[in-house]
Design a protein around this motif. Structure first.
Motif, PDB file in Angstrom:
ATOM      1  N   UNK A 128      -7.090  -8.616  -3.877  1.00 17.85           N
ATOM      2  CA  UNK A 128      -8.031  -8.653  -2.754  1.00 17.85           C
ATOM      3  C   UNK A 128      -7.431  -9.358  -1.536  1.00 17.85           C
ATOM      4  N   UNK A 129      -7.784  -8.798  -0.370  1.00 17.66           N
ATOM      5  CA  UNK A 129      -7.440  -9.341   0.949  1.00 17.66           C
ATOM      6  C   UNK A 129      -5.953  -9.407   1.228  1.00 17.66           C
TER       7      UNK A 129
ATOM      8  N   UNK B  17       0.811  -1.221   0.000  1.00 16.79           N
ATOM      9  CA  UNK B  17       0.000   0.000   0.000  1.00 16.79           C
ATOM     10  C   UNK B  17       0.843   1.269   0.000  1.00 16.79           C
ATOM     11  N   UNK B  18       2.076   1.205   0.493  1.00 18.45           N
ATOM     12  CA  UNK B  18       2.977   2.362   0.505  1.00 18.45           C
ATOM     13  C   UNK B  18       3.733   2.524  -0.814  1.00 18.45           C
TER      14      UNK B  18
END
Length: 201
Positions: free
Chosen positions: A65-66, A5-6
């Motif tokens: 996903x997840x 995510x970063x």
């Protein structure tokens, strides 16, 4: 590559040569990633077209996903456009083929129209020839009848001369008249027979 995510690379790209060719800086990629993230707010995957110092590329990003990670990649514009150009060439080829078929169809219609016209002219010429032939046959039949009547009269008078005349020189003339008249009557009868054959009798 797969990134968290970063934006940190978790799994590097197998095509390091492509990444090196683009000459992307962290700042460049950060702005591209931000644009992709904005689009990811409304979809699970996003793509943008961007010019960078190494060329023109399509950048894409898809959420896994997840996992909290994303699949990030890029495709050179010439690679992506190759299929589009191929489709364009296929469309042009099909259009050219249709154009050729259209020209062949027009040529066939032109030839058909010419043959129909020629056939019509031949039918008209045949009808005119048959009409002229019928007129000729009718003329021959009528003339044969018209000529035969006076010849029969001449031969009848000649027969009376042969019966009653005692003068040798006049009898010789009467015999010549009879011979010539019989020849002429034979010719007239032959003409009449031909006209009857031509008229189907």
């Amino acid at each position: 590559s797969i990134r968290d995510i970063d934006g940190t690379v978790v799994v590097e790209s197998a095509n390091a040569e492509l990444e090196n060719r683009t000459a992307l800086t962290e700042a460049d990629f950060a702005s591209i990633s931000q644009k992709l993230n904005e689009r990811l707010n409304v979809a699970s995957s996003a793509c943008i077209y961007q010019k960078v110092s190494g060329g023109e590329y399509y950048f894409f990003k898809a959420d896994l996903q997840w996992t909290g990670m994303s699949l990030v990649g890029m495709v050179p514009e010439e690679v992506a456009a190759a299929d589009v150009r191929g489709i364009g060439m296929l469309v042009l080829w099909v259009f050219g083929l249709l154009l050729v078929l259209f020209v062949i169809g027009c040529f066939y219609l032109f030839l058909s129209e010419q043959k129909i016209q020629e056939s019509k002219e031949l039918r008209e010429a045949k009808l005119a020839a048959e009409t002229a032939n019928r007129a000729k046959s009718d003329f021959l039949a009528n003339m044969s009848h018209e000529i035969r009547t006076p010849i029969n009269g001449i031969l009848g008078m000649d027969a009376m001369m042969l019966k009653e005349c005692k003068d040798e020189s006049l009898l010789e003339y009467a015999k010549n008249i009879q011979s010539a008249g019989q020849s002429l009557l034979s010719i007239i009868n032959d003409i009449l027979d031909i006209s009857k054959i031509e008229s189907g009798k």
